[in-house]
Design an enzyme around this catalytic site. Structure first.
Site, PDB file in Angstrom:
ATOM      1  N   CYS A  15       8.480   9.179  42.528  1.00 34.37           N
ATOM      2  CA  CYS A  15       7.453   9.659  43.593  1.00 34.37           C
ATOM      3  C   CYS A  15       6.120   9.005  43.370  1.00 34.37           C
ATOM      4  CB  CYS A  15       7.254  11.328  43.833  1.00 34.37           C
ATOM      5  SG  CYS A  15       6.705  12.170  42.408  1.00 34.37           S
ATOM      6  N   CYS A  89       7.562   7.418  47.912  1.00 33.92           N
ATOM      7  CA  CYS A  89       6.777   6.067  47.343  1.00 33.92           C
ATOM      8  C   CYS A  89       7.143   5.250  48.293  1.00 33.92           C
ATOM      9  CB  CYS A  89       7.188   6.104  45.846  1.00 33.92           C
ATOM     10  SG  CYS A  89       8.796   5.351  45.714  1.00 33.92           S
ATOM     11  N   CYS A  93       9.181   0.987  45.280  1.00 28.24           N
ATOM     12  CA  CYS A  93      10.253   1.055  44.296  1.00 28.24           C
ATOM     13  C   CYS A  93      11.124  -0.072  44.277  1.00 28.24           C
ATOM     14  CB  CYS A  93      11.154   2.209  44.609  1.00 28.24           C
ATOM     15  SG  CYS A  93      12.427   2.600  43.395  1.00 28.24           S
TER      16      CYS A  93
END
Length: 140
Positions: A15, A89, A93
């Site tokens: 996150c 997020c 990522c």
């Protein structure tokens, strides 16, 4: 019987701040899988400390997160994980083919009191139980 060692599945929770959702998910998975799954958590922009309301909400269930610290997301952590679970997020990522990716849409507990964090905690626990069932064959 094969002498080959069975590799434990590994899960990375990501996150933004690695201070609430991903920390609770990692703590649940570590506790509920009883060591059957390798667990990592990280944040794209880690906070200075874990959310105190998340720590309190987890302690109510007997899980101590007070010593955890937010960690920065690394490419290596993603490469080394079989399952990557993101929690808000977005595109920060890294993506690697062959990994199992899931995006868990969960309310962000940042800045909220423990009363608001409990339902988030409970939803994470439900998702973790389903995740364990998908990764660890049932004992016969």
């Amino acid at each position: 019987m094969s002498t080959e060692t069975v590799k434990k599945p590994s899960v990375l929770f990501v996150c933004v701040h690695n201070a609430g959702r991903s920390q609770m998910a990692a703590a649940f998975l570590t506790t509920l899988s009883e060591g059957a799954i390798e667990v990592r958590s990280a944040g794209s922009q880690p906070a200075d400390k874990v959310n105190p309301a998340a720590v309190e909400a987890m302690s109510e269930l007997g899980i101590d997160m007070s010593a955890e610290i937010p960690k920065v997301l690394t490419t290596e952590a993603v490469k080394e994980s079989d399952v990557v679970i993101t929690m808000g997020c977005g595109d920060e990522c890294p993506y690697f083919p062959g990994k199992r990716y899931e995006d868990w849409v969960l309310e962000d507990p940042a800045g909220q009191g423990v009363d608001a964090v409990r339902p988030i905690r409970d939803e994470i626990k439900t998702r973790i139980e389903a995740l364990i069932a998908s990764l660890v064959p049932a004992a016969k």
